[in-house]
Design an enzyme around this catalytic site. Sequence first.
Site, PDB file in Angstrom:
ATOM      1  N   ALA A   1       0.879  -1.082   0.038  1.00 44.72           N
ATOM      2  CA  ALA A   1       0.234  -0.118   0.065  1.00 44.72           C
ATOM      3  C   ALA A   1       0.985   1.356   0.172  1.00 44.72           C
ATOM      4  CB  ALA A   1      -1.070  -0.098   1.133  1.00 44.72           C
ATOM      5  N   ASP A   2       1.957   1.272   0.877  1.00 44.48           N
ATOM      6  CA  ASP A   2       2.806   2.492   0.953  1.00 44.48           C
ATOM      7  C   ASP A   2       3.537   2.619  -0.388  1.00 44.48           C
ATOM      8  OD1 ASP A   2       2.536   3.147   3.378  1.00 44.48           O
ATOM      9  OD2 ASP A   2       4.103   1.917   4.040  1.00 44.48           O
TER      10      ASP A   2
END
Length: 407
Positions: A179-180
């Site tokens: 996600a990052d």
Amino acid sequence: MAGPLTGLRVLDLSRVMAGPWCTQILADMGAEVIKVERPVSGDDTRHWGPPWLEDRDGNETRESAYYLSANRGKHSVTVDMGQPEGQALIRELAAQSDILVENFKRGGLARKGLDYATLEAINPGLIYCSITGFGQTGPMAALAGYDYLIQAQGGLMSITGAADGEPGAGPQRVGMAVADLTTGMNATIAILGALHHRHLTGEGQYIDMALLDVQVSWLANQAQNYFCSGTPPTRTGEYHPNLVPYQPFPTADGEKVIIAIGNDGQFQRFCQAVGRPELAEDPRFATNPERVRHRLELVPIMVEITRSRTAAEWISLLGEIAVPCGPIQNIAQVFDDPQVKAREMKIELESRHGPVPGVANPIKYSRTQLEYRKAPPALGEDTEAVLARLLGKAPAEIAGLRQRGVI
């Protein structure tokens, strides 16, 4: 040739992974990146070890591998943004920057006079990218978001892991901070679009990036499977939900290979090569939709076939007939892979400690080159140089700022 973003300046107020990943990409593409960090402690990830970088003599430094992974090509400047003088320094730097990237919680920088509205008045062409867990709107906007939470809330863990009823069943976190990383990539895309808009109009703009939004967008075909069927996809473990055969298979030497058959022609070639042409003519297996319906019947037949050759033999045989097949490698094997080596996906940059290894940027241009100009900086190593060069601060003024704890 210089990188495609040469001449642009990025003010990086971000830390941890999503923001720094974005600004590292921009640095690789030639932008000058000024990374602003807290005095003494710096970016949180500086302390996320072990492992630590070893110096030329094999001694551990205090440079964490995590920090090193996302901060090459940047200049580290330490500024206490809690002090009015520190806030004034940031505004001066923003006035001379093209892009600002930050990942404070919603409203965090507004209280310091460093929000977009304030900085736009100083620099109308500024492209200001905010990265948060949940965005600037909605009931969760004020909350902090971390990759693990986002993988869970954004649906990724519900489709990752062994299927119910299999050993080890249950939702699983992906082994990278996806996600990052994907938010950092999408932030880069957004900034490049905003740069083109500024090229046409002269206007900067505000970009609102949320980890949850990116994770939801990354559901891609699995989300579309849900939209079209009305049934939420579940964990399928090794299996692909829409393609068969498309999974790991055991081989004669105990290794597994991935056989990823993506169309009927590939399946026909596979069956011919293994002396089982009748499988491609069987109505249960002749087309991919039928193979998906009859997965439980086909997979045991495939397993019997794949156990007849070693992993290396399968990779060689299927490569010759253009049927995708490859090994399952650990990270050490990845960087020893001849193809990865040929693509120069490992780099080394010199630092005061010695060489710093890293993963190369995957972008390869024909006319411009990516730039690996600078190892990830030590905390505050560029503070005085940047304040003197960009803001014209005299040595006595810099010394005063340091004495007062502003830098």
